[in-house]
Design an enzyme around this catalytic site. Structure first.
Site, mmCIF file in Angstrom:
data_model
loop_
_atom_site.group_PDB
_atom_site.id
_atom_site.type_symbol
_atom_site.label_atom_id
_atom_site.label_comp_id
_atom_site.label_asym_id
_atom_site.label_seq_id
_atom_site.Cartn_x
_atom_site.Cartn_y
_atom_site.Cartn_z
ATOM 1 N N TYR A 271 1.573 -1.403 -0.010
ATOM 2 C CA TYR A 271 0.252 0.185 0.111
ATOM 3 C C TYR A 271 0.806 0.912 -0.316
ATOM 4 C CZ TYR A 271 -4.357 -2.519 0.898
ATOM 5 O OH TYR A 271 -5.175 -3.659 1.025
ATOM 6 N N MET A 317 -3.778 -5.615 6.859
ATOM 7 C CA MET A 317 -4.045 -6.069 7.532
ATOM 8 C C MET A 317 -3.605 -7.680 8.444
ATOM 9 S SD MET A 317 -8.111 -6.826 7.760
ATOM 10 C CE MET A 317 -9.084 -4.692 7.675
#
Ligand code: PLP
Length: 377
Positions: A271, A317
């Site tokens: 990301y 995550m």
């Protein structure tokens, strides 16, 4: 199926830590603090082992929910549960929870003392009072003493089962910290006042791990260790060299390398396409912020088979990027275990220092997603 990530908890290390504790404090009864899911290690198995094998008979939790869950999970075992912070005596629905499950609220203010003394639900429960001697968190104030004594006289409860206080700074050297000594002095004055008014006190405690390690506050009947039984010392740098606590971490946190690929300096990672800071090999590990491996781990360095590996890019995550030196290529394989921490307490303390966190936080932030696996060796 393998566990992608697991917290392995070793009961024989817990037993060893307990034996070390008993060497420091052979005369004191132990009230073991198991709040916040036993500092992340799993409250029910920890209490079960501690009660059955180590014969610990008293446990401290933070909330009434934790107390109820613990009692209901281990109802056939005999031990006492004390609720320390969110006791919720303002809610009458809780009275029967305390009474029926034999859970004891630790009273820290006059309002709760009034409720406790007035209600018949608490008639047969021990009276446990906690005083604020300088921590300024929860606790009856010294200025509440007169009112407290007159309430006990009014309701004919002339015996305190357990009188407590809590040190604010026992993670610092006690010979250097006037405040810790003042807290103990204040606690002794409070005890004396009760006794002068004909109120008996059965048990007393003030020492948490930092104090116990420094053999301070051991003149009471009880000690209330938390952290030290899970492994690490409480002493902070630059004073850790004074540490005499030799406990080991009862847990090791392990994850799995699930992908391996080479990168060049500047290649985008994950990301935000964060550029790789160097050439090397990326190992994707199967742990992320959803597991409690928070973004604070970004930049953290770990040892892996003789190489230094570091967390790069943004933690996802359930995954994170680890950059290994190119020379590590032959040692890196999908499916291999990557250890975040092991049983060495000093290394864990070092990791928490580098992350600017306390070890309590590293333990407690592990999410329920991570299976806790228990073994005896
Ligand atoms: C009232 C009380 N006693 C004892 C402890 C145990 O502290 P430690 O984990 O530092 O030993 C705690 C933990 O926060 C506590 O709140």
């Amino acid at each position: 199926m393998r566990n992608r990530t697991k917290l392995c908890v070793n009961f024989s290390i817990l037993e060893n830590n307990f034996n070390l504790l008993k060497k420091i404090a052979p005369k004191n009864e132990v009230l073991f603090m198991v709040k916040a899911n036993a500092y992340g290690h799993g409250m029910v198995p920890i209490v079960q082992y501690s009660n059955q094998r180590l014969k610990i008979k008293e446990f401290g939790v933070a909330t009434i929910e934790e107390g109820v869950y613990l009692r209901d999970s281990l109802n056939s075992l005999k031990f006492d549960i004390y609720v320390f912070s969110d006791i919720q005596l303002d809610l009458e629905v809780n009275f029967n929870l305390y009474r029926n499950r034999r859970i004891t609220p630790v009273i820290s203010c006059l309002e709760d003392l009034n409720i406790f003394l007035q209600s018949s639900a608490f008639k047969h429960l021990p009276l446990v009072l906690k005083f604020n001697t300088g921590m300024n968190r929860l606790g009856l104030m010294k200025t509440d003493l007169i009112e407290c004594i007159s309430l006990l006289k009014k309701y004919k409860r002339m015996n305190i089962t357990h009188l407590m206080s809590h040190f604010a700074s026992s993670f610092l050297p006690i010979d250097k910290i006037k405040k810790t000594n003042e807290q103990l002095r204040c606690f002794n004055e409070i005890k004396r006042s009760f006794r002068d008014h004909g109120i008996t006190i059965e048990k007393t405690s003030i020492a948490n791990s930092g104090a116990i390690e420094q053999k301070f506050g051991l003149d009471e009947s009880h000690i209330r260790p938390g952290l030290m039984l899970y492994g690490p010392s409480s002493l902070v740098e630059p004073f850790r060299s004074r540490n005499i606590w030799e406990g080991q971490n009862i847990s090791k946190l392990e994850t799995t390398i699930i992908s391996v690929f080479p990168v060049k300096k500047g290649d985008p990672l994950g990301y935000g396409a964060i550029p790789s800071p160097d050439d090397g090999i990326i190992g994707i590990i199967s742990i992320g912020y959803g597991d409690g491996f928070l973004s604070l781990y970004q930049g953290a360095k770990f040892q892996y088979k003789g190489s230094i590996a570091r967390v790069v890019g943004r933690v996802s995550m359930d995954m994170a990027h680890i950059l290994f030196p190119t020379s590590a290529i032959k040692k890196l394989h999908v499916g291999e275990t990557f250890q975040i921490w092991g049983h060495n307490s000093l290394e864990l303390l070092d990791l928490s220092d580098r992350l600017k966190r306390i070890p309590y936080e590293l333990f407690c932030q592990l999410s329920p997603r991570i299976p806790r696996v228990y073994n005896l060796n």
